[in-house]
Design a protein around this motif. Structure first.
Motif, short mmCIF file in Angstrom:
data_model
loop_
_atom_site.label_atom_id
_atom_site.label_comp_id
_atom_site.label_asym_id
_atom_site.label_seq_id
_atom_site.Cartn_x
_atom_site.Cartn_y
_atom_site.Cartn_z
N TRP A 87 42.55 42.74 50.70
CA TRP A 87 41.70 42.58 49.44
C TRP A 87 41.99 41.71 48.24
CZ3 TRP A 87 41.50 45.49 44.64
CH2 TRP A 87 40.34 45.41 43.84
N LEU A 88 43.39 42.10 48.03
CA LEU A 88 44.19 41.23 46.94
C LEU A 88 44.07 39.91 47.21
CD1 LEU A 88 47.06 43.87 46.14
CD2 LEU A 88 44.87 43.44 44.91
N ARG A 89 44.39 39.46 48.45
CA ARG A 89 44.49 38.15 49.00
C ARG A 89 43.31 37.43 48.74
NH1 ARG A 89 45.31 37.24 55.24
NH2 ARG A 89 43.15 37.78 55.03
N ASP A 90 42.17 38.13 49.14
CA ASP A 90 40.81 37.48 49.09
C ASP A 90 40.43 37.45 47.52
OD1 ASP A 90 40.58 37.62 51.76
OD2 ASP A 90 39.33 39.58 51.76
N LEU A 91 40.84 38.40 46.86
CA LEU A 91 40.66 38.04 45.30
C LEU A 91 41.35 36.87 44.82
CD1 LEU A 91 40.85 41.62 43.60
CD2 LEU A 91 38.70 40.33 43.97
N LEU A 92 42.46 36.38 45.23
CA LEU A 92 43.27 35.52 44.65
C LEU A 92 42.49 34.23 45.15
CD1 LEU A 92 46.75 36.92 45.17
CD2 LEU A 92 45.71 36.04 43.03
N GLY A 95 38.20 43.10 38.70
CA GLY A 95 37.74 44.17 39.75
C GLY A 95 38.68 45.14 40.21
N SER A 96 37.82 46.36 40.37
CA SER A 96 38.59 47.58 40.97
C SER A 96 37.78 47.98 42.33
CB SER A 96 38.31 48.68 40.20
OG SER A 96 39.05 48.32 38.65
N THR A 138 42.63 45.54 39.33
CA THR A 138 43.24 44.32 39.21
C THR A 138 42.96 43.53 37.79
OG1 THR A 138 41.54 43.08 40.37
CG2 THR A 138 43.27 44.27 41.78
N ALA A 139 43.77 42.73 37.72
CA ALA A 139 43.59 41.73 36.55
C ALA A 139 44.68 40.69 36.58
CB ALA A 139 43.82 42.56 35.10
#
Length: 296
Positions: free
Chosen positions: A36-41, A217-218, A288-289
């Motif tokens: 998920w973190l990778r997708d956010l980036l 996002g959270s 995340t931020a």
């Protein structure tokens, strides 16, 4: 991260805990969170290319470190913890998974040390800030280690694990609700005794914004192991209940204390090692931020 003074909780790593058992229960969630973190980036190729250095602050035995290293194959990962023993476990874990060339360890104990860990494109931290007196200052120190465009991911609280039905056939119904309440009171009392404790509304996106970051996002991740549980999860719950009895035994009434002792009986069919109705259900929320401006 295991600060010298901390608000203890039953989910924290401590002598007598079983990090390997925790890893078995949480590895699926950690992998899902890393994706998920990778997708956010951004798009996968761009995100993996942009993330070259990751800090896992409060790494424990390195479960998240290894998961992040697999999802971000071009990144070097630094596992950061106060415990030299857990950092040694993290090195062993990395070597067993062929990641020892990409995962290193660094000891840090105090929030002011976070900003001296070196620049990072991604920082992951789980259940660290709540054990520090000034949570806002801790977030500020973590944010100071980010490169421009970097992301901070904070996993804090969520929902406490549930693993027993309301009525388990022994003692009074509602045992786990009472245990959860006693644990929360103990945690609150422990936080009140932390050095430099500062009261703050635990609105994590707002706190991250106050640290100079832009919330991105959270998401809450579910850890759902239905009955009947495997042996690893049962052993984890047995360890959890043993620690709970050691820490809260004097605060429980006689009936609840005897009920927990029955659950710990390894030879009884009503014990947690044998009960067919035992399950494991927990929820972990990740906030995340990103740092969206150049550092002065």
């Amino acid at each position: 991260m295991t600060p010298t003074h901390r608000a203890r909780g039953i989910d924290d790593e401590a002598p007598g805990a079983e990090p390997e058992q925790d890893a078995e229960l949480h590895s699926g969630f950690l992998t899902e969170a890393a994706h998920w973190l990778r997708d956010l980036l951004g798009p996968e190729e761009r995100a993996t290319a942009a993330v070259r250095r990751i800090l896992d602050v409060g790494s424990g035995p390195g479960v998240a470190s290894c998961g992040l290293a697999r999802v971000f194959p071009q990144a070097d990962v630094v596992a950061v913890d106060r415990s030299t023993e857990l950092l040694a476990e993290a090195r062993v874990r990395a070597a067993e998974r062929g990641l020892n060339g990409r995962i290193t360890t660094q000891r840090a104990e105090r929030p002011e040390q976070f900003g001296r860990l070196g620049p990072a494109d991604l920082i992951w931290t789980g259940n660290v800030c709540r054990h520090l007196g000034d949570q806002q200052a801790a977030l500020g120190s973590l944010a100071s280690a980010l490169r421009p465009g970097g992301m901070l991911a904070v996993a804090e609280r969520g929902l406490a694990p549930r693993y027993l039905p309301r009525d388990i056939g022994i003692g009074r119904p509602g045992l786990q609700a009472r245990l959860d309440s006693a644990l929360e009171e103990r945690f609150a009392a422990g936080r009140a005794r932390l050095p430099g404790v500062t009261s703050v509304v635990e609105d994590w996106p707002c706190m991250m914004a106050s640290a100079g970051l832009v919330p991105t996002g959270s998401r809450t991740f579910l850890i759902d192991l239905p009955a009947p549980l495997g042996l690893t999860a049962r052993r984890h719950l047995h360890t959890r209940l043993r620690r709970l009895l050691d820490e809260l035994g004097d605060e429980l009434d006689l009936v609840d204390r005897l009920t927990v002792e029955q659950l710990l009986d390894g030879d009884a069919c009503t014990g947690i090692l044998w009960r067919p109705d035992a399950f494991y259900l927990a929820a972990v929320t990740v906030h995340t931020a990103r740092l969206c401006r150049p550092r002065a």
